[in-house]
Design an enzyme around this catalytic site. Sequence first.
Site, PDB file in Angstrom:
ATOM      1  N   GLU A  96     -28.083  29.075  47.048  1.00 20.10           N
ATOM      2  CA  GLU A  96     -28.549  27.849  47.670  1.00 20.10           C
ATOM      3  C   GLU A  96     -29.843  28.099  48.432  1.00 20.10           C
ATOM      4  O   GLU A  96     -30.049  29.187  48.987  1.00 20.10           O
ATOM      5  CB  GLU A  96     -27.497  27.320  48.651  1.00 20.10           C
ATOM      6  CG  GLU A  96     -26.203  26.915  47.976  1.00 20.10           C
ATOM      7  CD  GLU A  96     -25.114  26.560  48.965  1.00 20.10           C
ATOM      8  OE1 GLU A  96     -24.030  26.163  48.509  1.00 20.10           O
ATOM      9  OE2 GLU A  96     -25.331  26.688  50.192  1.00 20.10           O
ATOM     10  N   CYS A 116     -21.869  36.855  49.614  1.00 21.99           N
ATOM     11  CA  CYS A 116     -22.029  37.665  50.815  1.00 21.99           C
ATOM     12  C   CYS A 116     -20.770  38.498  51.031  1.00 21.99           C
ATOM     13  O   CYS A 116     -19.657  38.029  50.754  1.00 21.99           O
ATOM     14  CB  CYS A 116     -22.282  36.780  52.039  1.00 21.99           C
ATOM     15  SG  CYS A 116     -22.662  37.699  53.553  1.00 21.99           S
ATOM     16  N   CYS A 120     -17.694  36.384  57.285  1.00 21.44           N
ATOM     17  CA  CYS A 120     -17.653  35.602  58.526  1.00 21.44           C
ATOM     18  C   CYS A 120     -16.684  34.435  58.387  1.00 21.44           C
ATOM     19  O   CYS A 120     -16.683  33.730  57.366  1.00 21.44           O
ATOM     20  CB  CYS A 120     -19.042  35.105  58.894  1.00 21.44           C
ATOM     21  SG  CYS A 120     -20.202  36.446  59.274  1.00 21.44           S
ATOM     22  N   GLY A 163     -26.009  35.465  52.236  1.00 22.31           N
ATOM     23  CA  GLY A 163     -26.217  36.902  52.218  1.00 22.31           C
ATOM     24  C   GLY A 163     -26.671  37.461  53.555  1.00 22.31           C
ATOM     25  O   GLY A 163     -27.110  36.724  54.447  1.00 22.31           O
ATOM     26  N   GLU A 164     -26.551  38.767  53.700  1.00 18.11           N
ATOM     27  CA  GLU A 164     -27.017  39.499  54.878  1.00 18.11           C
ATOM     28  C   GLU A 164     -28.339  40.173  54.524  1.00 18.11           C
ATOM     29  O   GLU A 164     -28.378  41.111  53.722  1.00 18.11           O
ATOM     30  CB  GLU A 164     -25.975  40.547  55.297  1.00 18.11           C
ATOM     31  CG  GLU A 164     -26.458  41.612  56.259  1.00 18.11           C
ATOM     32  CD  GLU A 164     -27.147  41.072  57.497  1.00 18.11           C
ATOM     33  OE1 GLU A 164     -28.317  41.418  57.724  1.00 18.11           O
ATOM     34  OE2 GLU A 164     -26.504  40.288  58.250  1.00 18.11           O
ATOM     35  N   SER A 195     -32.802  36.508  59.725  1.00 15.05           N
ATOM     36  CA  SER A 195     -31.593  36.393  60.535  1.00 15.05           C
ATOM     37  C   SER A 195     -30.546  37.385  60.042  1.00 15.05           C
ATOM     38  O   SER A 195     -30.128  37.337  58.894  1.00 15.05           O
ATOM     39  CB  SER A 195     -31.037  34.972  60.459  1.00 15.05           C
ATOM     40  OG  SER A 195     -29.850  34.865  61.217  1.00 15.05           O
ATOM     41  N   SER A 218     -27.435  36.553  64.487  1.00 11.19           N
ATOM     42  CA  SER A 218     -26.261  35.686  64.569  1.00 11.19           C
ATOM     43  C   SER A 218     -25.278  36.355  65.525  1.00 11.19           C
ATOM     44  O   SER A 218     -24.625  37.324  65.170  1.00 11.19           O
ATOM     45  CB  SER A 218     -25.637  35.509  63.180  1.00 11.19           C
ATOM     46  OG  SER A 218     -26.525  34.835  62.318  1.00 11.19           O
ATOM     47  N   LEU A 219     -25.175  35.816  66.728  1.00  8.14           N
ATOM     48  CA  LEU A 219     -24.362  36.444  67.762  1.00  8.14           C
ATOM     49  C   LEU A 219     -22.960  35.830  67.803  1.00  8.14           C
ATOM     50  O   LEU A 219     -21.958  36.512  67.604  1.00  8.14           O
ATOM     51  CB  LEU A 219     -25.059  36.307  69.116  1.00  8.14           C
ATOM     52  CG  LEU A 219     -24.491  37.129  70.261  1.00  8.14           C
ATOM     53  CD1 LEU A 219     -24.494  38.610  69.948  1.00  8.14           C
ATOM     54  CD2 LEU A 219     -25.275  36.847  71.543  1.00  8.14           C
ATOM     55  N   HIS A 220     -22.893  34.546  68.112  1.00  6.27           N
ATOM     56  CA  HIS A 220     -21.680  33.725  68.029  1.00  6.27           C
ATOM     57  C   HIS A 220     -20.575  34.088  69.018  1.00  6.27           C
ATOM     58  O   HIS A 220     -19.685  33.275  69.248  1.00  6.27           O
ATOM     59  CB  HIS A 220     -21.132  33.688  66.608  1.00  6.27           C
ATOM     60  CG  HIS A 220     -22.138  33.266  65.593  1.00  6.27           C
ATOM     61  ND1 HIS A 220     -22.929  32.141  65.753  1.00  6.27           N
ATOM     62  CD2 HIS A 220     -22.531  33.829  64.416  1.00  6.27           C
ATOM     63  CE1 HIS A 220     -23.747  32.026  64.716  1.00  6.27           C
ATOM     64  NE2 HIS A 220     -23.533  33.040  63.907  1.00  6.27           N
ATOM     65  N   ASN A 294     -21.197  23.760  61.710  1.00  5.64           N
ATOM     66  CA  ASN A 294     -21.044  22.831  60.587  1.00  5.64           C
ATOM     67  C   ASN A 294     -19.555  22.656  60.279  1.00  5.64           C
ATOM     68  O   ASN A 294     -18.808  23.635  60.206  1.00  5.64           O
ATOM     69  CB  ASN A 294     -21.765  23.367  59.344  1.00  5.64           C
ATOM     70  CG  ASN A 294     -23.255  23.079  59.376  1.00  5.64           C
ATOM     71  OD1 ASN A 294     -23.672  21.929  59.463  1.00  5.64           O
ATOM     72  ND2 ASN A 294     -24.052  24.127  59.321  1.00  5.64           N
TER      73      ASN A 294
END
Length: 350
Positions: A96, A116, A120, A163-164, A195, A218-220, A294
């Site tokens: 995408e 990926c 996550c 992906g990372e 990112s 990306s901490l989260h 999301n």
Amino acid sequence: MNPRTKSQDIRDLSQNDIRELVAELGQPAFRAKQLIEWVFEKNVCSFDDMTNLPKAFREQLKEAFAFDTPTELTKQVSKDGSRKYLLEYHDGVSVETVGMPRRNKLSVCVSTQAGCGMGCAFCATGLNGLKRSLTAQEIVDQVLHVSNDFGERATSVVFMGQGEPFANYDEVLKALRILNDPDGIGIGARHLTVSTSGVIPGIRKFADIPEQFTLAVSLHSAIQSTRNKLMPGVKKYTLFRLHEALQLYTEKTGRRPTYEYAMIEGVNDTNPEMQALCDFCEGTLCHVNLIQLNDIEGSPLKPSPIHKVEDLQRRLESRGIETTIRNSRGNDIDAACGQLKQRFKVQKNA
């Protein structure tokens, strides 16, 4: 879907290879300069667009080479103008990418891997695992596809799709340099953002490159147990070590990393979580992007209410931490990474 036959992509050739090719085909030397300009500077994706080359020469090139650009499987258009694409490569894997227009600017969000392997909990991409990493040209082709569809030049690119990126470090860096090349696509380094979910070896290498590309993490969550549940793929890279690596990054580069924090109701929007984030950031050079998660169909994780997002912004700013609430684009389409691919698969098999 059957994979498409792969021809040799002329963009895989070096400029010296092209000069040798032109000589072998009996063309004058200046044709090599013209061909190089079309391929590497004007970034066309068709020999027919090379209007100053003789038709016979173009036909020779078509017989031997191709532009192995991705095929658009489907596209969604949001009321805010964003467009999300599902693109398929020669071997049948698909990714995408998103185009986001705003005030005469066009930002493109690209994928760096098909699928990926990070797993996550809040991301739809990892549902089917990792298929393969993308080449630099396959990443760049996403930008070119979006630019061609909008009919305008991309002004910024974020490597925040599927992906990372640091699990595909060499190809990602090569793609960044292609996009940044002033003789090619020419996007400024500070408008190219990578990112990562927190892959520390990649952050350390990224700190040593000369270009001023932008880093996002990306901490989260700033609580280890919560982050381990949300992001099991980076469990081995502890928050303590991540904090050290980011401090090293800012000391070496003088650049401000961005921390992405997708707020999830009842998970990372509690008082202890907010306090931990403030403590993690305070006294460091950083910018925090707060995002309402999301809402992925079938996921037990739901976005935090906006009043909690605003509360966290106030707390961070009271501690001197630059903070932005990022408005999600494309809320009326499959905005989250992996959603469009999942929906297309369901529709195809229906």
